[in-house]
Design a protein around this motif. Sequence first.
Motif, mmCIF file in Angstrom:
data_model
loop_
_atom_site.group_PDB
_atom_site.id
_atom_site.type_symbol
_atom_site.label_atom_id
_atom_site.label_comp_id
_atom_site.label_asym_id
_atom_site.label_seq_id
_atom_site.Cartn_x
_atom_site.Cartn_y
_atom_site.Cartn_z
ATOM 1 N N ARG A 87 0.837 -1.215 0.000
ATOM 2 C CA ARG A 87 0.000 0.000 0.000
ATOM 3 C C ARG A 87 0.863 1.253 0.000
ATOM 4 N NH1 ARG A 87 -2.216 3.558 -1.461
ATOM 5 N NH2 ARG A 87 -4.138 4.482 -0.719
ATOM 6 N N LEU A 88 1.964 1.243 0.752
ATOM 7 C CA LEU A 88 2.904 2.367 0.729
ATOM 8 C C LEU A 88 3.486 2.527 -0.670
ATOM 9 C CD1 LEU A 88 4.699 4.559 2.004
ATOM 10 C CD2 LEU A 88 6.268 2.721 2.688
ATOM 11 N N GLN A 89 3.871 1.430 -1.271
ATOM 12 C CA GLN A 89 4.406 1.463 -2.627
ATOM 13 C C GLN A 89 3.371 2.038 -3.599
ATOM 14 O OE1 GLN A 89 5.196 -2.413 -4.283
ATOM 15 N NE2 GLN A 89 6.830 -1.615 -5.580
ATOM 16 N N GLN A 90 2.137 1.583 -3.513
ATOM 17 C CA GLN A 90 1.077 2.107 -4.374
ATOM 18 C C GLN A 90 0.884 3.599 -4.154
ATOM 19 O OE1 GLN A 90 -2.827 0.292 -3.949
ATOM 20 N NE2 GLN A 90 -3.798 2.148 -4.726
ATOM 21 N N HIS A 91 0.891 4.020 -2.914
ATOM 22 C CA HIS A 91 0.699 5.438 -2.602
ATOM 23 C C HIS A 91 1.794 6.284 -3.248
ATOM 24 C CE1 HIS A 91 -0.774 8.874 -0.375
ATOM 25 N NE2 HIS A 91 0.477 9.143 -0.044
ATOM 26 N N ARG A 150 0.700 9.339 -5.536
ATOM 27 C CA ARG A 150 1.466 10.575 -5.361
ATOM 28 C C ARG A 150 2.818 10.564 -6.072
ATOM 29 N NH1 ARG A 150 -0.020 14.460 -1.755
ATOM 30 N NH2 ARG A 150 1.284 15.610 -3.218
ATOM 31 N N PRO A 151 2.842 10.261 -7.364
ATOM 32 C CA PRO A 151 4.126 10.305 -8.072
ATOM 33 C C PRO A 151 4.669 11.731 -8.172
ATOM 34 C CG PRO A 151 2.346 10.038 -9.640
ATOM 35 C CD PRO A 151 1.742 9.905 -8.256
ATOM 36 N N ASP A 152 3.805 12.720 -7.896
ATOM 37 C CA ASP A 152 4.220 14.119 -7.934
ATOM 38 C C ASP A 152 5.143 14.485 -6.781
ATOM 39 O OD1 ASP A 152 1.766 13.629 -6.411
ATOM 40 O OD2 ASP A 152 1.787 15.782 -5.984
ATOM 41 N N VAL A 153 5.086 13.731 -5.699
ATOM 42 C CA VAL A 153 5.979 14.001 -4.562
ATOM 43 C C VAL A 153 7.370 13.519 -4.953
ATOM 44 C CG1 VAL A 153 6.479 13.505 -2.147
ATOM 45 C CG2 VAL A 153 4.104 13.795 -2.902
ATOM 46 N N GLN A 154 8.295 14.435 -4.966
ATOM 47 C CA GLN A 154 9.645 14.133 -5.419
ATOM 48 C C GLN A 154 10.448 13.406 -4.333
ATOM 49 O OE1 GLN A 154 10.744 14.974 -8.736
ATOM 50 N NE2 GLN A 154 8.509 15.033 -8.758
ATOM 51 N N ASN A 155 11.398 12.582 -4.767
ATOM 52 C CA ASN A 155 12.251 11.872 -3.821
ATOM 53 C C ASN A 155 12.992 12.832 -2.902
ATOM 54 O OD1 ASN A 155 11.602 9.227 -4.425
ATOM 55 N ND2 ASN A 155 13.232 8.991 -5.936
ATOM 56 N N ASN A 194 8.420 11.250 -14.248
ATOM 57 C CA ASN A 194 7.942 11.831 -12.992
ATOM 58 C C ASN A 194 8.868 12.804 -12.283
ATOM 59 O OD1 ASN A 194 5.344 10.246 -12.507
ATOM 60 N ND2 ASN A 194 6.827 8.636 -12.943
ATOM 61 N N GLN A 195 10.150 12.704 -12.497
ATOM 62 C CA GLN A 195 11.069 13.513 -11.709
ATOM 63 C C GLN A 195 11.256 14.884 -12.318
ATOM 64 O OE1 GLN A 195 14.361 11.461 -9.940
ATOM 65 N NE2 GLN A 195 15.706 13.206 -10.267
ATOM 66 N N THR A 196 11.230 15.893 -11.460
ATOM 67 C CA THR A 196 11.490 17.261 -11.893
ATOM 68 C C THR A 196 12.801 17.728 -11.266
ATOM 69 O OG1 THR A 196 10.255 18.189 -10.021
ATOM 70 C CG2 THR A 196 9.024 17.782 -12.070
ATOM 71 N N ALA A 197 13.340 18.795 -11.799
ATOM 72 C CA ALA A 197 14.584 19.344 -11.258
ATOM 73 C C ALA A 197 14.330 19.908 -9.862
ATOM 74 C CB ALA A 197 15.112 20.432 -12.179
ATOM 75 N N ALA A 198 15.259 19.639 -8.969
ATOM 76 C CA ALA A 198 15.153 20.156 -7.606
ATOM 77 C C ALA A 198 15.649 21.591 -7.566
ATOM 78 C CB ALA A 198 15.973 19.293 -6.650
ATOM 79 N N SER A 199 14.913 22.415 -6.859
ATOM 80 C CA SER A 199 15.314 23.819 -6.720
ATOM 81 C C SER A 199 16.601 23.904 -5.895
ATOM 82 C CB SER A 199 14.213 24.606 -6.018
ATOM 83 O OG SER A 199 14.117 24.203 -4.659
ATOM 84 N N PRO A 200 17.323 25.012 -6.011
ATOM 85 C CA PRO A 200 18.520 25.197 -5.178
ATOM 86 C C PRO A 200 18.186 25.110 -3.682
ATOM 87 C CG PRO A 200 18.502 26.809 -6.946
ATOM 88 C CD PRO A 200 17.168 26.105 -6.981
ATOM 89 N N GLU A 201 16.999 25.583 -3.293
ATOM 90 C CA GLU A 201 16.602 25.524 -1.881
ATOM 91 C C GLU A 201 16.424 24.072 -1.420
ATOM 92 O OE1 GLU A 201 15.691 29.381 -3.625
ATOM 93 O OE2 GLU A 201 14.972 27.409 -4.210
#
Length: 104
Positions: free
Chosen positions: A16-20, A25-30, A80-87
């Motif tokens: 279930r965690l994996q599915q989530h 929520r694939p929009d939540v970045q690593n 799914n992955q976007t560039a991480a901001s400097p912050e």
Amino acid sequence: MDDQTRTRIEAAAFRRLQQHLMEDRPDVQNIDLMNLAGFCRNCLARWYQEAAADEGVEMSKEEGREAFYGMPYDDWRAANQTAASPEKQMAFKEAFARNVGDKT
């Protein structure tokens, strides 16, 4: 609760965690997960790989990632992955330094 039931419940909770993380929520970045929780999808993939090794199943890093992500890691990143901001990158460096410091 017997061990077999506990193991089935733990496996269901992991799925279930994996599915989530992968579907809901694939929009939540690593990097966001790492900054807030100290682990991410890659950590879960590594823990999967380590658990396989504990059971005598050899699995490379990439095979562990593919097992967790359900596809090659590079494909998931491209979709799914976007560039991480400097912050976010700075917060990651600070969190990493704290976590490494806690382990020494």
